[in-house]
Design a protein around this motif. Sequence first.
Motif, PDB file in Angstrom:
ATOM      1  N   GLU A 276      -2.363  -3.660   1.319  1.00  0.00           N
ATOM      2  CA  GLU A 276      -2.037  -3.413   0.699  1.00  0.00           C
ATOM      3  C   GLU A 276      -2.159  -5.112  -0.041  1.00  0.00           C
ATOM      4  O   GLU A 276      -2.664  -5.818   0.885  1.00  0.00           O
ATOM      5  CB  GLU A 276       0.004  -3.840  -0.358  1.00  0.00           C
ATOM      6  CG  GLU A 276      -0.504  -1.936  -0.199  1.00  0.00           C
ATOM      7  CD  GLU A 276       1.348  -2.431  -0.412  1.00  0.00           C
ATOM      8  OE1 GLU A 276       2.310  -3.633  -0.226  1.00  0.00           O
ATOM      9  OE2 GLU A 276       2.429  -0.922  -0.361  1.00  0.00           O
ATOM     10  N   ASN A 277      -3.172  -5.298  -1.492  1.00  0.00           N
ATOM     11  CA  ASN A 277      -3.557  -7.135  -1.277  1.00  0.00           C
ATOM     12  C   ASN A 277      -2.343  -7.865  -1.749  1.00  0.00           C
ATOM     13  O   ASN A 277      -2.097  -7.672  -3.044  1.00  0.00           O
ATOM     14  CB  ASN A 277      -4.662  -7.313  -2.632  1.00  0.00           C
ATOM     15  CG  ASN A 277      -5.049  -8.341  -2.459  1.00  0.00           C
ATOM     16  OD1 ASN A 277      -4.998  -9.351  -1.934  1.00  0.00           O
ATOM     17  ND2 ASN A 277      -6.237  -8.350  -3.745  1.00  0.00           N
ATOM     18  N   LYS A 278      -1.362  -8.618  -0.338  1.00  0.00           N
ATOM     19  CA  LYS A 278      -0.728  -8.858  -1.103  1.00  0.00           C
ATOM     20  C   LYS A 278      -0.051 -10.141   0.039  1.00  0.00           C
ATOM     21  O   LYS A 278      -0.620 -10.475   1.292  1.00  0.00           O
ATOM     22  CB  LYS A 278       1.060  -8.435  -1.117  1.00  0.00           C
ATOM     23  CG  LYS A 278       1.405  -6.999  -2.438  1.00  0.00           C
ATOM     24  CD  LYS A 278       2.702  -5.846  -2.327  1.00  0.00           C
ATOM     25  CE  LYS A 278       2.275  -4.841  -2.902  1.00  0.00           C
ATOM     26  NZ  LYS A 278       3.748  -4.512  -2.570  1.00  0.00           N
TER      27      LYS A 278
ATOM     28  N   GLU B   4      -6.318  -3.856  -5.962  1.00  0.00           N
ATOM     29  CA  GLU B   4      -4.530  -3.747  -4.934  1.00  0.00           C
ATOM     30  C   GLU B   4      -4.774  -3.552  -3.543  1.00  0.00           C
ATOM     31  O   GLU B   4      -3.668  -3.640  -2.994  1.00  0.00           O
ATOM     32  CB  GLU B   4      -3.841  -2.674  -5.973  1.00  0.00           C
ATOM     33  CG  GLU B   4      -4.231  -0.985  -5.004  1.00  0.00           C
ATOM     34  CD  GLU B   4      -4.903  -0.596  -6.150  1.00  0.00           C
ATOM     35  OE1 GLU B   4      -5.140   0.485  -6.450  1.00  0.00           O
ATOM     36  OE2 GLU B   4      -5.829  -1.092  -7.356  1.00  0.00           O
ATOM     37  N   TYR B   5      -6.047  -3.273  -3.567  1.00  0.00           N
ATOM     38  CA  TYR B   5      -6.571  -3.683  -2.015  1.00  0.00           C
ATOM     39  C   TYR B   5      -6.742  -4.034  -1.196  1.00  0.00           C
ATOM     40  O   TYR B   5      -7.719  -4.726  -2.268  1.00  0.00           O
ATOM     41  CB  TYR B   5      -6.902  -2.276  -1.324  1.00  0.00           C
ATOM     42  CG  TYR B   5      -5.731  -0.438  -1.515  1.00  0.00           C
ATOM     43  CD1 TYR B   5      -4.575  -0.360  -1.014  1.00  0.00           C
ATOM     44  CD2 TYR B   5      -6.174   0.294  -2.862  1.00  0.00           C
ATOM     45  CE1 TYR B   5      -3.567   0.761  -1.336  1.00  0.00           C
ATOM     46  CE2 TYR B   5      -5.152   1.325  -2.982  1.00  0.00           C
ATOM     47  CZ  TYR B   5      -4.157   1.600  -2.459  1.00  0.00           C
ATOM     48  OH  TYR B   5      -3.277   2.368  -2.381  1.00  0.00           O
TER      49      TYR B   5
END
Length: 176
Positions: A18-20, A50-51
């Motif tokens: 996850e792109n967090k 989002e990734y």
Amino acid sequence: MAANIPDETKFVIAVYVENKFGVLTRVTSMFTRRGFNIDALTVGVTESPEYSRITISMSGDGYARAQMINQLRKLHNVKKVEILDEKDSIEREFALVKIQNDPESNGTILSALDIYDAKIIDYAVDSLCVEVTGDSKKIDAFIETVRPLGIIESCRSGVVALSKGSSRMLDMPDIY
């Protein structure tokens, strides 16, 4: 010393996460806790914002590889883990190399640029900044070729890799 172990090999792991905030820290700290060294690491947003995709190059035996895959799969933010087989993937690395610019060695520099398909991206009276792209062996060979000319500074990206063909990593079944 570990590099002299005969059954130790280099391998590349692709990890979709996850792109967090904080995900990269969780992934890399897992390597630290297990006592494994990362040879190279690259991270970037994928075709889907989002990734992110983390590409990790490391050395180890079959046990180390299996351990890393199992541990990575347990992390909440990890969506997919894949070992990229050298025969079925494309691997590239990028390097910037600043070389002393000496009129006496211009012919040698130009020959090296031609042989390794490198490009001058910055020219100064006393230095040249060159970019070269290819597999790790090509980058190593280029650096060894220009080392006698005087490397002032260099920086390498680490490996980036994709599997060949039209399949998409997130759509593929887990294979370990």
